[in-house]
Design a protein around this motif. Structure first.
Motif, mmCIF file in Angstrom:
data_model
loop_
_atom_site.group_PDB
_atom_site.id
_atom_site.type_symbol
_atom_site.label_atom_id
_atom_site.label_comp_id
_atom_site.label_asym_id
_atom_site.label_seq_id
_atom_site.Cartn_x
_atom_site.Cartn_y
_atom_site.Cartn_z
ATOM 1 N N LEU A 334 19.272 53.853 17.990
ATOM 2 C CA LEU A 334 20.380 54.514 17.310
ATOM 3 C C LEU A 334 20.060 54.731 15.833
ATOM 4 O O LEU A 334 19.201 54.062 15.261
ATOM 5 C CB LEU A 334 21.647 53.665 17.425
ATOM 6 C CG LEU A 334 22.066 53.234 18.831
ATOM 7 C CD1 LEU A 334 23.291 52.331 18.756
ATOM 8 C CD2 LEU A 334 22.348 54.453 19.699
ATOM 9 N N VAL A 335 20.776 55.656 15.237
ATOM 10 C CA VAL A 335 20.757 55.773 13.776
ATOM 11 C C VAL A 335 21.726 54.735 13.226
ATOM 12 O O VAL A 335 22.848 54.597 13.725
ATOM 13 C CB VAL A 335 21.171 57.183 13.326
ATOM 14 C CG1 VAL A 335 21.382 57.230 11.813
ATOM 15 C CG2 VAL A 335 20.123 58.206 13.739
ATOM 16 N N SER A 336 21.290 53.996 12.235
ATOM 17 C CA SER A 336 22.128 52.949 11.651
ATOM 18 C C SER A 336 22.098 53.053 10.137
ATOM 19 O O SER A 336 21.100 53.498 9.556
ATOM 20 C CB SER A 336 21.630 51.561 12.070
ATOM 21 O OG SER A 336 21.677 51.409 13.474
ATOM 22 N N LEU A 373 25.733 59.455 17.956
ATOM 23 C CA LEU A 373 25.919 60.802 17.421
ATOM 24 C C LEU A 373 24.806 61.155 16.438
ATOM 25 O O LEU A 373 24.217 62.250 16.496
ATOM 26 C CB LEU A 373 27.287 60.879 16.742
ATOM 27 C CG LEU A 373 27.719 62.208 16.125
ATOM 28 C CD1 LEU A 373 27.637 63.341 17.122
ATOM 29 C CD2 LEU A 373 29.138 62.074 15.573
ATOM 30 N N GLY A 374 24.489 60.228 15.539
ATOM 31 C CA GLY A 374 23.416 60.479 14.587
ATOM 32 C C GLY A 374 22.077 60.671 15.258
ATOM 33 O O GLY A 374 21.277 61.532 14.857
ATOM 34 N N PHE A 393 27.539 65.563 10.543
ATOM 35 C CA PHE A 393 27.572 64.160 10.950
ATOM 36 C C PHE A 393 27.890 63.266 9.758
ATOM 37 O O PHE A 393 28.747 62.374 9.830
ATOM 38 C CB PHE A 393 26.224 63.758 11.562
ATOM 39 C CG PHE A 393 26.026 62.270 11.642
ATOM 40 C CD1 PHE A 393 26.699 61.513 12.586
ATOM 41 C CD2 PHE A 393 25.187 61.617 10.746
ATOM 42 C CE1 PHE A 393 26.537 60.133 12.649
ATOM 43 C CE2 PHE A 393 25.020 60.245 10.800
ATOM 44 C CZ PHE A 393 25.697 59.498 11.753
ATOM 45 N N SER A 394 27.218 63.508 8.645
ATOM 46 C CA SER A 394 27.470 62.711 7.445
ATOM 47 C C SER A 394 28.916 62.862 6.989
ATOM 48 O O SER A 394 29.573 61.883 6.621
ATOM 49 C CB SER A 394 26.508 63.142 6.331
ATOM 50 O OG SER A 394 26.734 62.409 5.151
ATOM 51 N N GLY A 395 29.439 64.082 7.046
ATOM 52 C CA GLY A 395 30.826 64.303 6.656
ATOM 53 C C GLY A 395 31.816 63.594 7.557
ATOM 54 O O GLY A 395 32.898 63.174 7.113
ATOM 55 N N THR A 396 31.463 63.432 8.833
ATOM 56 C CA THR A 396 32.335 62.737 9.777
ATOM 57 C C THR A 396 32.512 61.269 9.403
ATOM 58 O O THR A 396 33.552 60.661 9.682
ATOM 59 C CB THR A 396 31.752 62.858 11.202
ATOM 60 O OG1 THR A 396 31.577 64.243 11.531
ATOM 61 C CG2 THR A 396 32.657 62.215 12.232
#
Length: 753
Positions: A334-336, A373-374, A393-396
């Motif tokens: 995952l992206v963390s 998601l990332g 994604f960053s804005g979410t």
């Protein structure tokens, strides 16, 4: 040589009334060929005849819903998203000579052919977008990589079909799993989970849930929808209540509550045994760890589309624990978020509450779902569309973390974490659905429509706000060029581009690759001295973006904080940093070019540092023009006792092009104050709110600007005294003419502008 504006004791030509704005009315009839401008004149409307009333009328309209009027610069959070109408006005007034010409250029299909516009503090990209819409060549630079990412999206060429296809690829990779872990026992979508932090009483060890009120959900319009939701302190049953008619409530299990008040009152809390103590004392006992949190309620979307508030049950708790295990098992895929918080102006509160690492801003389910998601975005093929989705994604993240809270139904339900431009821990955080379902607030799928697709359609057919002779502001398309440029990363690429391009880069503007005298206009909005420390906030997004890698070359830094940042509480540090940027601006500015920037500061030290830096860089202030500023709906503004409503447009030329042969004297000080008052009066009489803080900032800046004139014999300390006297006189004059609220005594410590 261009002389500074002459003082004017009567109504000046740069202050048109609403009735005299016919020349700038929105065009009608057949399409008009663009008016092409290729040079900056020796005498400009921006310096002498700025149509502030006309521009401010459009800016006033834009300020209420900027994301609708300028969506290209609103694809992601940034903390200084300025008004496009103002910057279009600055650009068009900088290349025209009279108020009439400036009005016509603003409200017509003007093209700045061949002119290069540089923004050295590019922020969300407002200057860049307005420059490209006017046909100029745009160069944007910002020391913060998150800001540069936002600018790139404001200008990037997307294919809507490819963008939609990429979105569907992301959905295929993670939507089902995210939805699975946001379900009720009956399989219904859970829109929101409600959480509460709790700490131990220092005296007896009792657990205290940090509710200030047991009413946790109200409608945004309670007069029309008075029904609210309360949670039982004993069993966490959810009860429908009417606070306007009830003083307390009884849950279905028979637990009585004589009041809606929770155990927290301000900074104090009371445990069940009656011991009163400070909340911070309980935080100190946690040894640098954040408080524990637990779910107590959820909002479910039923099969028939209704919304129901329900208590948390065993299924919800088991599902959460399962998700936490999945996060641990798959963390490597995952992206963390990476990194930790450093001490700073805006990190004091979360550090006090024990939030040391960015991952602690999220619960386990949020880390799992956002990580999925990332990763889905990260694994897309490189393209402008992938970069757009990485930004989305960053804005979410802004709406999906433990620093969010619930606004209630009837409006966007999620109160995002930056409502007050600070990192403020929430005692009762809200967990939203990050992918989103029908009517979700702040979700990836919803923001795809309201941010990316709206921005894409605006780029293809941008419109502008134009005021007619009666003062009515309307949206008009056909005035601006399509936002159709390639985004490049160096001056060499820009100079050799085969088609229209814009140069955007993350870097210190005190050192650029721009050639000497290569820029006709520098138009920017520098950071205020001590208000919002952008990098301390931007690190929240950067912690995730490092793993997503939105575009090749995105900086893999541990933090966006850098030594060259132009932002400091200490006046000498601010002056030193901004002076270095102004020196570089003087180098790259053409001899006949202009530097113009917006500024507002309530504190005198902000203005003195600014003017000293300009003088040291060899730049002379030739005009200060007040204009409508900021977003009228800004939470920071609306919370102020005397909110600021105006910015000062500070206009500069190189000293050898704008020097005056006459020595500065007392008459010049009086004239500077008089001109500032006349300009403020013109705005106030047109219906633009002018506060006492605005008067202080504009008049003070106008007087202190005299220090930038070569050979000024009046010292800065002497000018400070004269400026204070001028502010007092101007405030009294304007209060008598149009009415002003007095400025309250400021609290001790640093204040924002």
């Amino acid at each position: 040589m261009t002389e500074p504006a002459a003082p004017c004791a009567t109504q000046p030509d740069w202050a048109p009334t609403v009735a005299s704005m016919g020349s700038a009315a929105a065009p009608s009839g057949p399409e008009v060929s663009p008016s092409r401008i290729v040079a900056v004149p020796a005498r400009t409307a921006l310096e002498h005849n700025f149509p502030a009333v006309l521009i401010s009328a459009a800016a006033q309209r834009e300020s209420w819903r900027k994301e609708l009027h300028r969506p290209a610069t609103h694809t992601h959070k940034w903390w200084a998203q300025r008004l496009g109408s103002v910057f279009r006005g600055i650009l068009t007034a900088a290349v025209t000579e009279t108020a009439e010409q400036a009005g016509d250029a603003y409200a017509g299909p003007t093209r700045l052919d061949g002119l290069t516009v540089f923004d050295c503090f590019a922020g969300s990209g407002t200057t860049l977008v307005e420059a490209v819409k006017l046909g100029a060549r745009a160069v944007g630079r910002d020391i913060n990589p998150v800001a540069a990412l936002v600018q790139r999206q404001a200008l990037a060429r997307w294919d809507e079909g490819l963008l939609t296809t990429a979105f569907k690829q992301v959905a295929a990779a993670c939507q089902d799993e995210i939805e699975r872990v946001h379900r009720s026992a009956a399989g219904e979508h859970v829109l929101y989970y409600f959480w509460v932090l709790h700490v131990a009483c220092r005296e007896c060890g009792d657990d205290v849930e940090l509710f200030s009120s047991y009413v946790f959900a109200k409608h945004a319009y309670p007069a029309r929808r008075p029904l609210a939701q309360a949670v039982c302190a004993t069993c966490h049953d959810v009860v429908a209540v009417n606070p306007a008619e009830q003083s307390g409530f009884t849950c279905a299990n028979g637990h009585e509550h004589a009041t809606f008040d929770g155990p927290v009152n301000g900074r104090k809390m009371m445990c069940g045994s009656g011991h009163t103590s400070a909340v911070v004392d309980a935080l100190d006992a946690l040894d640098g760890h954040p408080p524990d949190a637990s779910m107590y309620a959820k909002l479910v979307l039923t099969a028939d589309g209704a919304r129901e508030y329900r208590p948390i049950d065993d299924f919800d708790r088991a599902l959460y624990e399962q998700t936490a295990r999945l996060h641990e098992e798959h963390a490597g895929d995952l992206v963390s978020p990476v990194g930790h918080l450093e001490s700073g102006y805006n990190t004091t509160m979360p550090l006090r509450w024990g939030y040391r690492r960015w991952e602690q801003f999220f619960n386990a389910r949020q880390l799992y779902c956002l990580g999925l998601l990332g990763a889905a975005v990260r694994d897309l093929d490189e393209s402008a569309e992938r970069e757009a989705l990485a930004t989305l994604f960053s804005g979410t993240l802004e709406f999906n973390n433990l620093f969010c809270s619930y606004k209630g139904e009837g409006t966007g339900a999620v109160r995002h974490m930056f409502k007050h431009h600070v990192l403020q821990p929430q005692r009762t955080p809200l967990e939203a659905h990050p992918w989103g379902v029908a009517s979700s607030s702040g979700s990836f799928s919803a923001l795809f429509e309201t941010r990316l697709l709206r921005a894409q359609r605006y780029k293809q057919r941008p419109d502008d706000l134009v005021s007619d002779a009666a003062g009515t502001v309307r949206r008009r398309d056909g005035l601006s060029a399509e936002l159709d440029v390639d985004v490049v990363s160096s001056w060499a690429e820009l100079a050799n581009a085969a088609r229209p391009a814009a140069y955007v880069v993350a870097g210190d503007s005190a050192s650029t690759d721009l050639p000497d005298a290569s820029v006709a206009l520098i138009v920017t909005d520098p950071p205020y001295m001590d208000n919002v420390h952008y990098s301390e906030l931007a690190d929240f997004f950067h912690a995730w973006l490092v793993g997503v890698r939105p575009y090749p070359g995105y900086p893999q830094l541990a933090t966006t904080r850098q030594d060259g940042e132009v932002q400091a509480v200490a006046a000498d540090a601010f002056e030193s940093a901004i002076r270095a940027v102004w020196v570089e601006c003087a180098r790259v500015l053409a001899d006949d070019g202009l530097l113009a920037f917006t500024f507002h500061h309530a504190r005198e030290t902000g203005w003195t540092s600014l003017m000293s830096a300009l003088r040291a860089a060899g730049l002379v202030v030739t005009a200060i023009q007040p204009v409508k500023a900021e977003m009228s709906s800004s939470a920071v503004k609306s919370a102020a006792l005397v909110p600021s409503n105006l910015d000062s447009i500070v206009v500069c030329r190189k000293a050898d092009r704008a020097s005056s042969s006459a020595a500065v004297g007392q008459a010049d000080v009086a004239a500077a104050g008089d001109v500032a008052v006349q300009r403020l009066l013109a705005l106030a009489r047109s219906g633009i709110d002018v506060s006492a803080n605005d008067v202080g900032s504009v008049v003070r800046g106008s007087v202190l600007a005299l220090q930038t004139r070569p050979g000024c014999p009046i010292t800065m300390s002497e000018l400070q005294e004269l400026a204070s006297a001028a502010v007092a006189t101007a405030t009294a004059d304007l209060a008598a003419s149009v009415g002003l609220r007095p400025t309250p005594v400021a609290p001790a410590g640093p204040t924002g502008p």
